[in-house]
Design a protein around this motif. Structure first.
Motif, PDB file in Angstrom:
ATOM      1  N   MET A   1      36.784  38.397  22.440  1.00 37.99           N
ATOM      2  CA  MET A   1      37.821  37.855  23.306  1.00 37.99           C
ATOM      3  C   MET A   1      37.700  38.460  24.703  1.00 37.99           C
ATOM      4  N   GLN A   2      37.795  37.633  25.722  1.00 41.11           N
ATOM      5  CA  GLN A   2      37.661  38.105  27.083  1.00 41.11           C
ATOM      6  C   GLN A   2      38.895  38.900  27.498  1.00 41.11           C
ATOM      7  N   THR A   3      38.666  40.050  28.095  1.00 39.87           N
ATOM      8  CA  THR A   3      39.761  40.891  28.537  1.00 39.87           C
ATOM      9  C   THR A   3      40.137  40.559  29.981  1.00 39.87           C
ATOM     10  N   PHE A   4      41.244  41.130  30.438  1.00 44.64           N
ATOM     11  CA  PHE A   4      41.655  40.995  31.831  1.00 44.64           C
ATOM     12  C   PHE A   4      40.539  41.497  32.744  1.00 44.64           C
ATOM     13  N   THR A   5      39.949  42.634  32.397  1.00 46.29           N
ATOM     14  CA  THR A   5      38.876  43.215  33.219  1.00 46.29           C
ATOM     15  C   THR A   5      37.660  42.306  33.270  1.00 46.29           C
ATOM     16  N   ASP A   6      37.296  41.714  32.140  1.00 48.03           N
ATOM     17  CA  ASP A   6      36.138  40.820  32.099  1.00 48.03           C
ATOM     18  C   ASP A   6      36.339  39.606  33.000  1.00 48.03           C
TER      19      ASP A   6
END
Length: 236
Positions: A1-6
Motif C-alpha cells: 500500500m502506498q504511504t503518504f511519503t511514497d
C-alpha cells in the motif's frame, strides 16, 4: 500500500532532507501513536520541516517546527509555499538553553534524527515531559547501533566516519535511560523497519553531507547501524 511519503514529491524531499528521510521515519513512528486532528505538537530538531509537513498535512496537527540551525524565516517561506502557514509555526530553539513554552502546552513532542545530539543524559526527558499535557506522548527516532562497540572502540572500518560522542547507542541503552523517569510510561522501544529505505533515499539527495555519507554506508554494509524508535506517555 502506498504511504503518504511514497506519494509526496520525491524531488522536494530530496532537496529538503538533512539526514535519513525524516518524513518516512515520522510516518512509521506515528503509526504507533494515537494521532488526532487538531493536536498541538512540538517537532524538536525539525531541520527543513519535512517531518512537520507530514504531521500537519496527514494528521491535521498544529505543529511548532523548532530548530537551531535552520532559520524560522526560511522555514516559514517553505511552509507558506505549501499552504501550511496557518498549520506550522516555525521557531528557533536551542534546547540546551531551554524551551520558551508553557508547561503542559503540548499534546505530543516528537524528534526525528536529532535527540541523540542533546538527549543522551538523565535530565532531558524529565525536562521535556514538563511541557506535555497529562497523558501526552513523547516520541523520538534516533540513529543508533545494533550493539555497543566493544570496549568503547569504534570498529576499524567505521573509524574514518564515526566518533564516540555522536550519541549512537543500542536499543537496550535507550530503554534503560527512558525507564528511569517516574512520570513517564515507556510504551515502545523498537528497531524501525524503514532504516534501509530512509538511508537509501538520503544518499540520493544532492546535499553534500549525503554525498559524504555514501562511503560510510558502503563501509557499514548493514553490520552496525540501527534506527531506534522510543515512544511513551506522560502519567495521567
Amino acid at each position: 500500500m502506498q504511504t503518504f511519503t511514497d506519494s509526496y514529491d520525491k524531488a522536494y524531499l530530496l532537496e529538503t532532507m538533512m539526514g535519513p528521510n525524516a518524513m518516512r521515519v515520522t510516518e512509521e513512528m506515528t503509526s504507533y501513536l494515537p494521532m488526532k486532528e487538531g493536536m498541538r505538537i512540538l517537532d524538536l530538531g525539525c531541520g527543513m520541516g519535512i517531518s512537520s509537513i507530514l504531521l500537519a498535512e496527514k494528521y491535521g496537527a498544529t505543529v511548532f517546527a523548532a530548530d537551531l540551525w535552520v532559520s524560522p524565516s526560511e522555514n516559514f517561506d517553505r511552509f507558506k509555499r505549501l499552504g501550511l502557514a496557518q498549520n506550522i509555526i516555525p521557531v528557533s530553539v536551542d534546547i540546551t538553553k531551554g524551551l520558551p513554552f508553557a508547561h503542559g502546552y503540548f499534546d505530543m513532542i516528537v524528534s526525528v534524527d536529532a535527540y541523540n545530539y542533546f538527549g543522551c543524559n538523565d535530565t532531558m526527558l524529565p525536562y521535556l515531559v514538563q511541557f506535555l499535557k497529562k497523558g501526552g506522548h513523547m516520541a523520538v527516532a534516533v540513529c543508533g547501533v545494533k550493539e555497543d562497540f566493544p570496549k568503547d572502540r569504534i570498529p576499524k572500518d567505521m573509524q574514518p566516519y564515526l566518533e564516540l560522542d555522536m550519541g549512537f547507542h543500542p536499543l537496550s541503552w535507550w530503554r534503560r535511560l527512558w525507564s528511569k523517569e517516574p512520570h513517564f510510561c515507556l510504551q515502545h522501544c523498537r528497531e524501525m523497519d524503514c532504516l534501509r529505505q530512509s538511508w537509501d533515499e538520503w544518499l540520493e539527495s544532492p546535499n553534500p553531507y549525503a554525498q559524504r555519507d555514501i562511503p560510510m554506508m558502503e563501509a557499514e554494509g548493514g553490520k552496525y547501524f540501527s534506527l531506534i524508535q522510543i515512544t511513551g506517555q506522560k502519567a495521567l
